[in-house]
Design a protein around this motif. Structure first.
Motif, short mmCIF file in Angstrom:
data_model
loop_
_atom_site.label_atom_id
_atom_site.label_comp_id
_atom_site.label_asym_id
_atom_site.label_seq_id
_atom_site.Cartn_x
_atom_site.Cartn_y
_atom_site.Cartn_z
N LEU A 38 22.69 38.06 -2.54
CA LEU A 38 21.27 37.83 -2.31
C LEU A 38 20.68 36.92 -3.39
O LEU A 38 19.88 36.02 -3.08
CB LEU A 38 20.51 39.16 -2.31
N VAL A 39 21.08 37.13 -4.63
CA VAL A 39 20.57 36.31 -5.72
C VAL A 39 21.03 34.86 -5.56
O VAL A 39 20.24 33.92 -5.77
CB VAL A 39 21.02 36.87 -7.09
N VAL A 40 22.27 34.67 -5.18
CA VAL A 40 22.79 33.32 -4.96
C VAL A 40 21.99 32.61 -3.87
O VAL A 40 21.61 31.44 -4.02
CB VAL A 40 24.29 33.37 -4.59
N ARG A 41 21.71 33.30 -2.78
CA ARG A 41 20.93 32.69 -1.69
C ARG A 41 19.53 32.33 -2.15
O ARG A 41 19.03 31.23 -1.87
CB ARG A 41 20.87 33.65 -0.50
N ARG A 42 18.88 33.24 -2.85
CA ARG A 42 17.52 32.96 -3.31
C ARG A 42 17.49 31.84 -4.34
O ARG A 42 16.63 30.95 -4.28
CB ARG A 42 16.90 34.24 -3.89
N ALA A 43 18.42 31.85 -5.26
CA ALA A 43 18.47 30.81 -6.29
C ALA A 43 18.75 29.43 -5.68
O ALA A 43 18.36 28.40 -6.24
CB ALA A 43 19.52 31.15 -7.33
#
Length: 262
Positions: A38-43
């Motif tokens: 999720l963090v990778v997608r948001r970043a």
């Protein structure tokens, strides 16, 4: 307290509300590996709402997914106005009939869940309608372009017709925030040269579908409201504009006369 490393990564990616977003992502993740994804997608710039799978709207969490238009808070005015007009339909006229055109994930139809209205929602996006099915399970959903998607049995019966049709002028799409410009369908953003191409199409055929006294509600912008209202007036509707500065909403209202012209 959110993981400082997650907060730092989001902040470095340009997320203004990094602490709040980190908390939401951590809440949504069932495992460290899922959180990492999720963090990778948001970043990478994907909208927070599609990363989470939901958007807050009128005290609800509406299902959204990658590749669909994400409802903005300004559309709460359209939904509230549709709900008010639905509740105002005289009891003697029977069950109110409501249509949400260009519905996307169906924020207006979702706001009518629990009412006794007969609700229909239509869009040209199958992906958006898949989300709409979760958000407005009581509504009848129709895939297709504007009035062409609706069953002919609705002709002359619609009490409230609400639409958040795209109204960004073509030459302004490129200036939109990248979260919208790069992740939402162009067809859900581009409203033509002056932004009101679909508004004109909606207004032109509205009187045929509206019941006597029925109302057409179209979300617009303050700068384009005059054009939207002009299209409604050309179609014989009585008009006014509703605004809500708190959410930044602007809705053009067109009412079909309650009597038949002789």
């Amino acid at each position: 307290m959110s993981d400082p490393q997650v907060v730092a990564r989001l902040r470095a990616a340009g997320c203004v509300w990094a602490e709040d977003e980190a908390a939401l992502l951590e809440e949504a993740a069932a495992s460290p590996d899922e959180l990492e994804g999720l963090v990778v997608r948001r970043a990478a710039g994907e909208p927070l709402e599609t990363v989470l799978g939901w958007v807050a709207f009128l005290d609800r969490r509406l299902v959204v997914a990658a590749g669909v238009f994400v409802p903005r808070r300004r559309t709460e005015l359209l939904a509230r106005t549709a709900l008010e007009r639905t509740r105002a339909v005289p009891v003697g006229r029977g069950r109110p009939v409501v249509v949400e055109m260009c519905c996307g994930v169906a924020p207006v139809a979702a706001s009518l869940e629990g009412t006794h209205a007969e609700v229909h929602a239509s869009d040209i996006s199958a992906a958006a309608l898949a989300c709409a099915r979760s958000n407005a399970p009581s509504a009848a959903l129709h895939l297709g372009d504007l009035y062409g998607a609706l069953p002919t049995g609705l002709v002359g019966r619609v009490d409230v017709l609400a639409a958040n049709a795209p109204y960004v002028p073509t030459d302004r799409v490129a200036a939109m925030p990248p979260e919208a410009r790069d992740h939402e369908p162009l067809v859900a953003l581009d409203g033509g040269v002056d932004g009101v191409d679909l508004h004109r199409r909606l207004a032109a055929d509205a009187a045929r579908w509206l019941a006597h006294g029925g109302v057409l509600l179209i979300e617009t912008s303050p700068g384009q409201a005059g054009l939207t209202i002009g299209a409604m007036q050309a179609a014989g509707l009585a008009t006014r504009v509703e605004t809500d500065d708190e959410v930044g909403g602007c809705v053009a209202v067109g009412v079909r006369p309650d009597v038949v012209s002789r």
